[in-house]
Design an enzyme around this catalytic site. Structure first.
Site, PDB file in Angstrom:
ATOM      1  CG  ASP A   1      24.000  64.158  32.133  1.00 10.50           C
ATOM      2  OD1 ASP A   1      24.695  63.837  31.149  1.00 10.50           O
ATOM      3  OD2 ASP A   1      24.325  65.090  32.891  1.00 10.50           O
TER       4      ASP A   1
HETATM    5  C1  BGC Z   1      27.149  65.959  31.211  1.00 12.51           C
HETATM    6  C2  BGC Z   1      26.162  66.534  30.237  1.00 12.51           C
HETATM    7  C3  BGC Z   1      26.628  66.271  28.824  1.00 12.51           C
HETATM    8  C4  BGC Z   1      26.826  64.788  28.639  1.00 12.51           C
HETATM    9  C5  BGC Z   1      27.303  64.424  27.248  1.00 12.51           C
HETATM   10  C6  BGC Z   1      27.483  64.528  30.903  1.00 12.51           C
HETATM   11  O1  BGC Z   1      28.514  64.061  31.700  1.00 12.51           O
HETATM   12  O2  BGC Z   1      26.631  66.086  32.521  1.00 12.51           O
HETATM   13  O3  BGC Z   1      26.011  67.909  30.467  1.00 12.51           O
HETATM   14  O4  BGC Z   1      25.705  66.786  27.912  1.00 12.51           O
HETATM   15  O5  BGC Z   1      27.803  64.340  29.554  1.00 12.51           O
HETATM   16  O6  BGC Z   1      28.568  64.907  27.029  1.00 12.51           O
END
Ligand code: BGC
Length: 778
Positions: A305
């Protein structure tokens, strides 16, 4: 064709697949010529073909170039000086992937830097949060889960994939398959609710929608199920907080949707932010290697993530960024979702290799996985997109149709006193549409949409006006201001959320709403949570209607007029006992939400959505699940609080229809089977009402005794069917060893016990119709 009918979804899937199959060739504006203009692979490449191409590249790569493939950067499409540092990394072959770009012109521009300027000309992989559509916004994922129809999920993500691929996106950070059992957690909007069986079905369907028949299918993109694993169980529902999950819950509840997504072929997995049982998920070798690859045989690549590799030191796990890189890579992470150049953990990998902390062979394995994905996606043959055809794909009216039908399929009718709904289209001469979200395009679309096209969005007010035309007087009153968060969201701060606010004098606005309700035949209130109150970084400590909406609701009900409440929400809300005539959850219904709402309000479509979670009476009941174990005193299970019932207000699987249904003749093909055998279970479902409608037939099991104690009920089959008035349909479910097996914490293994099962079939998780099934040797 009726909404929800198998035929509609089959034709929607076919139409999207045909569209997706149109090869996207290197084209006109802003697209430099590619070396080869071959169409994307019409059949999957064999492993040997991919390996040979990977080998050829690997043989030429420096350590720095290899590590570069393992780093992904944010890019919001800036140009000029702002973009220079990133462009430099791409040109030097020190970036493997970018996220957040959606403009095909800009995507082509960055791709050209990778393909023309980097030494080995390895194209970039573009990823994005294609959560519920790109241009055509589908209802939010929890709404789609409420359709209890995997075909709806598959069709929606097929359209999303076609649109994403057309603009140059190759990879969705979706589906989110985290089970959510504490509805304070805002991200429950992105998943399929509390149940692993429904969650697994929706996970697999979305992977099929995104990826098509194989990784690299034309017009499709890579699916990245997330957040591996357990994110939904954060302490107190607080986003990002630690997770402590028992072995029993992990194997039986939280992991199955991931396994289903992988069995459906998902090409990527995203590792989660939070600590799982004391070890950060993104540095958890047991999770990312032993389970994911060892047990499940996952062959794709793992991305963290955003910033989750560096977070290993934030968590107090790794000593610093370099140690974090080592721990993430050694745990099984292949790619770091970094934020910006110079601020990643993986940039330290070359020095960690030199220090002997990371093996070159492990770097090679990770790089091979990333290159394999690029090869399978056809990026070397077709690195660019054609901007003109992207415009056409995004404008396709067939996509809007899929979105509208998905919305209609998702609404859950919770209460309908005296059959207030459907409203009589010719009988209603005046209608008051009330609420700050009733005419808010932004809220209708829901969270996780950054490129908001308000002009293309049909609000509830617009949908009702269009339906009634000049035949009725439609009055609008905001009623109260749009409620505001106490603690802001960084999505708001970064300008990503684009939340819009209605600002009024609440006292005057309530009075105006009451006056308009009094002057109308019926009042339709659109209440709930503005979209920035749900989603990432949007947990709540309350299930109350935010702002002064409860006052507004009470005042409008007090007029004595028929009141329909439409809830825009992805979690249960506590209406404090207020009883409008009708109550329907419309979630965040997407681009075509208002049209779908009007169709259902006036009976052109019938609601058949079912709750994918138990609707708690109040926040104090959370977490509230239907599939709990039998307690010490089952006879008083509904009174385990001294001050309130311990049952939900509406059970899991619940939802009303404009028709009625009865269930009879629940039977098993064989009353006794041996472990390892499968058996068919059937039940007759009858439409006992006067109009055609969909019903969601559900099958639950309860294991009476065994190696471990098992839940009072567990969903193990469901089928959404369309029945004409008076029609009876035999619905058959198959119980295979998979459904009768579970992970026993006592044994530390999967077991299928010799035991007796109670089987229940009906329209929700409290269905009374029952029979039994014995499992015994011989
Ligand atoms: C989220 C993810 C997301 C990523 C990119 C993160 O803060 O937890 O689900 O895909 O950001 O936007």
């Amino acid at each position: 064709m009726m909404k929800g009918s198998p035929n509609f979804w089959r034709s929607a899937l076919l139409a999207s697949a045909a569209l997706a199959a149109a090869p996207v060739m290197v084209g006109a504006v802003n697209a430099a010529p590619a070396k080869s203009k071959a169409a994307p692979a019409a059949a999957p490449l064999t492993e040997a073909q991919v390996d040979a191409r990977v080998d050829a590249l690997m043989a030429q790569m420096t350590t720095e170039e290899k590590v570069g493939q393992l780093i992904q950067y944010f890019n919001f499409g800036g140009t000029g000086e702002q973009a220079a540092p990133l462009e430099k990394e791409v040109a030097a072959g020190r970036a493997g992937s970018l996220l957040f770009m959606t403009d095909p012109v800009q995507i082509n521009r960055m791709q050209r830097i990778a393909v023309e300027q980097s030494r080995l000309k390895i194209p970039l992989l573009f990823g994005f949060d294609v959560i519920h559509g790109l241009r055509t916004v589908m209802p939010v994922p929890i709404a789609v889960a409420a359709s209890w129809d995997p075909k709806v999920a598959e069709a929606g993500q097929t359209v999303a994939a076609a649109e994403a691929r057309a603009v140059g996106i190759h990879w969705a950070f979706a589906p989110m398959v985290d089970i959510a059992r504490d509805q304070r957690w805002g991200r429950m909007v992105e998943g399929a609710g509390e149940d692993p069986f429904l969650g697994s079905a929706m996970a697999a369907a979305q992977v099929r929608g995104f990826q098509g028949a194989y990784l690299g299918a034309p017009g499709r993109i890579i699916a990245g199920p997330k957040h591996f694993a357990g994110y939904g169980a954060s302490l107190g529902g607080r986003d990002y907080d630690e997770v402590n999950i028992s072995d029993n819950e992990l194997w039986n509840v939280y992991l199955p949707p991931f396994q289903a997504a992988i069995e459906a072929g998902a090409g990527n997995i995203m590792s989660a932010y939070m600590g799982l049982n004391g070890t950060p998920a993104s540095g958890n070798r047991w999770l990312l290697t032993d389970v994911l690859r060892g047990r499940w045989g996952f062959k794709g690549f793992v991305v963290t993530d955003a910033g989750a590799a560096r977070d290993l030191s934030t968590h107090g796990y790794a000593a610093d960024d370099a140690d974090a890189a080592t721990r993430a890579l050694n745990a099984g992470v292949d790619m770091e979702m970094g934020i910006s150049p110079g601020k990643t953990a993986f940039q330290h990998l070359p020095e960690q290799i030199a220090a002997g902390k990371v093996k070159m062979a492990d770097i090679d394995t990770a790089v091979r996985r990333v290159l394999a994905a690029k090869i399978r996606m056809g990026l070397f043959e077709n690195p660019y997109v054609d901007v003109a055809s992207a415009t056409k794909v995004l404008a396709d009216p067939a996509h809007r149709d899929v979105s509208r039908r998905a919305a209609e399929a998702s609404f859950v009718l919770l209460h309908n006193a005296g059959n207030l709904l459907p409203l009589n289209r010719t009988g209603v001469k005046s209608i008051a549409v009330i609420g700050p979200m009733a005419d808010s395009a932004r809220d209708t679309i829901g969270p996780w949409v950054f490129d908001v096209k308000s002009a293309e969005t049909v609000t509830v007010l617009a949908g009702i006006k269009a339906k009634l035309g000049a035949g009725a007087n439609v009055a609008y009153a905001p009623g109260v201001s749009t409620p505001k968060r106490v603690n802001g969201s960084f999505f708001d701060e970064m300008g990503l959320n684009k939340q819009t606010y209605v600002e009024v004098d609440d006292n005057a606005a309530i009075a105006e709403a009451v006056a308009k309700a009094k002057a109308s035949d019926v009042a339709v209130l659109v209440l709930g949570e503005p979209q920035n109150m749900i989603g990432e970084y949007a947990s709540r400590s309350s299930l109350d209607l935010p702002g002064r909406q409860q006052e507004l609701l009470n005042a409008v009900i007090a007029t004595g007029k028929p009141v329909v409440v439409l809830l825009m929400s992805a979690r249960p809300l506590d209406l404090k006992g207020a009883k409008p005539g009708a109550l329907m959850n419309i979630w965040y219904p997407g681009t075509q939400g208002g049209t779908a709402v009007a169709n259902v309000l006036f009976g052109d479509a019938a609601p058949a959505g079912r709750l994918p979670f138990s609707w708690a009476r109040s926040v104090g009941q959370l977490p509230m699940i239907y599939s709990h174990l039998t307690g010490h005193q089952p006879s008083t299970a509904d009174k385990h609080y001294g001050d309130a019932p311990s049952t939900p207000l509406y059970p899991f699987g619940y939802g009303l229809s404009y028709s009625t249904f009865s269930y009879a003749n629940l039977s098993v093909a064989k009353g006794k089977i041996a472990p390892g055998e499968s058996v068919e279970v059937s039940v007759d479902v009858k439409n006992t009402g006067t109009r055609p409608a969909d019903e969601v037939a559900q099958l639950y099991i309860h294991q009476r005794h065994g190696s471990s104690a098992r839940p009072v009920r567990e969903l193990k089959g469901f089928s959404r069917i369309t029945l004409a008035p008076g029609e009876v349909r035999k619905v058959t479910f198959r119980l295979s060893p998979k459904e009768l097996t579970y992970w026993s914490a006592a044994k530390g293994a999967y077991v299928q016990d010799e035991t007796v099962f109670d089987l229940y079939a009906g329209g929700d998780s409290t269905a009374p119709l029952a029979t039994t099934l014995s499992v015994a040797k011989n």
